[in-house]
Design a protein around this motif. Structure first.
Motif, short mmCIF file in Angstrom:
data_model
loop_
_atom_site.label_atom_id
_atom_site.label_comp_id
_atom_site.label_asym_id
_atom_site.label_seq_id
_atom_site.Cartn_x
_atom_site.Cartn_y
_atom_site.Cartn_z
N GLY A 1 -4.56 -10.15 -3.92
CA GLY A 1 -5.25 -10.28 -2.64
C GLY A 1 -6.74 -10.42 -2.85
N THR A 2 -7.49 -10.16 -1.80
CA THR A 2 -8.94 -10.27 -1.91
C THR A 2 -9.51 -9.00 -2.53
N THR A 3 -10.75 -9.07 -2.98
CA THR A 3 -11.37 -7.87 -3.55
C THR A 3 -11.59 -6.83 -2.46
N ARG A 4 -11.72 -7.27 -1.21
CA ARG A 4 -11.90 -6.31 -0.11
C ARG A 4 -10.59 -5.59 0.21
N TYR A 5 -9.53 -6.33 0.38
CA TYR A 5 -8.22 -5.77 0.71
C TYR A 5 -7.18 -6.36 -0.24
N ARG B 1 -10.13 7.35 11.88
CA ARG B 1 -11.44 6.71 12.05
C ARG B 1 -11.22 5.33 12.65
N PRO B 2 -12.22 4.75 13.30
CA PRO B 2 -12.07 3.41 13.85
C PRO B 2 -11.86 2.37 12.74
N CYS B 3 -10.87 1.54 12.93
CA CYS B 3 -10.59 0.44 12.00
C CYS B 3 -11.80 -0.48 11.97
N THR B 4 -12.21 -0.91 10.79
CA THR B 4 -13.37 -1.79 10.67
C THR B 4 -13.11 -3.18 11.25
N GLU B 5 -11.85 -3.50 11.51
CA GLU B 5 -11.50 -4.80 12.06
C GLU B 5 -11.26 -4.77 13.57
N CYS B 6 -10.45 -3.83 14.06
CA CYS B 6 -10.06 -3.83 15.48
C CYS B 6 -10.65 -2.67 16.28
N ARG B 7 -11.27 -1.70 15.60
CA ARG B 7 -11.93 -0.54 16.20
C ARG B 7 -10.97 0.50 16.78
N TRP C 1 0.85 -1.19 0.00
CA TRP C 1 0.00 0.00 0.00
C TRP C 1 0.88 1.24 0.00
N ARG C 2 1.73 1.39 -1.00
CA ARG C 2 2.63 2.54 -1.08
C ARG C 2 1.94 3.81 -1.54
N ASP C 3 0.85 3.66 -2.27
CA ASP C 3 0.14 4.82 -2.80
C ASP C 3 -0.38 5.68 -1.65
N GLY C 4 -0.17 6.98 -1.72
CA GLY C 4 -0.59 7.90 -0.69
C GLY C 4 -2.09 7.95 -0.45
N ARG C 5 -2.89 7.44 -1.38
CA ARG C 5 -4.34 7.43 -1.20
C ARG C 5 -4.78 6.48 -0.08
N HIS C 6 -3.85 5.66 0.43
CA HIS C 6 -4.17 4.77 1.54
C HIS C 6 -4.03 5.48 2.89
N PHE C 7 -3.69 6.76 2.86
CA PHE C 7 -3.49 7.51 4.10
C PHE C 7 -4.32 8.78 4.05
N ASP C 8 -5.25 8.92 4.97
CA ASP C 8 -6.09 10.10 5.05
C ASP C 8 -5.35 11.17 5.84
N ARG D 1 -6.49 3.70 4.87
CA ARG D 1 -7.71 3.41 4.13
C ARG D 1 -7.45 2.30 3.11
N SER D 2 -8.46 1.47 2.92
CA SER D 2 -8.40 0.45 1.87
C SER D 2 -8.65 1.12 0.52
N HIS D 3 -8.62 0.36 -0.54
CA HIS D 3 -8.89 0.91 -1.87
C HIS D 3 -10.30 1.49 -1.97
N SER D 4 -11.22 0.94 -1.19
CA SER D 4 -12.60 1.44 -1.22
C SER D 4 -12.83 2.57 -0.22
N GLY D 5 -11.78 2.99 0.51
CA GLY D 5 -11.90 4.06 1.47
C GLY D 5 -12.27 3.59 2.87
N GLU D 6 -12.32 2.29 3.06
CA GLU D 6 -12.66 1.70 4.35
C GLU D 6 -11.50 1.93 5.34
N PRO D 7 -11.76 2.49 6.54
CA PRO D 7 -10.68 2.68 7.50
C PRO D 7 -10.22 1.32 8.04
N VAL D 8 -8.94 1.03 7.84
CA VAL D 8 -8.40 -0.26 8.29
C VAL D 8 -6.88 -0.16 8.37
#
Length: 82
Positions: free
Chosen positions: A65-69, A20-26, A6-13, A32-39
């Motif tokens: 990887g997976t379509t999610r991450y 924001r709370p991580c969708t996995e560990c809170r 995840w070298r692309d700067g778009r993964h960092f808000d 951010r994931s490719h879809s903008g999901e905080p993780v």
């Protein structure tokens, strides 16, 4: 699956309220994931490892990887560029 690239700067808000709370560990994260999901990247890697049958994301026939991450697609460098 292993480590995500995840070298692309778009993964960092970088906004002031980007954490924001991580969708996995809170726990809050600016990642951010490719879809903008905080993780967190490590949380995304753990999720991929625990979901081996999840739909896959491919780029030029390569499993990223997976379509999610998934990893960023490889950057193609032009010949003769520095």
């Amino acid at each position: 699956m292993g480590l995500l690239d995840w070298r692309d700067g778009r993964h960092f808000d970088q906004s002031q309220d980007g954490a924001r709370p991580c969708t996995e560990c809170r726990v809050t994260t600016p990642m951010r994931s490719h879809s903008g999901e905080p993780v967190h990247k490590v949380c995304a890697e753990d999720w991929n490892d625990s979901h081996p049958d999840a739909p896959r994301y491919e780029h030029d026939g390569r499993d990223l990887g997976t379509t999610r991450y998934h990893s960023d697609p490889p950057v193609k460098h032009r010949k003769g560029s520095a």
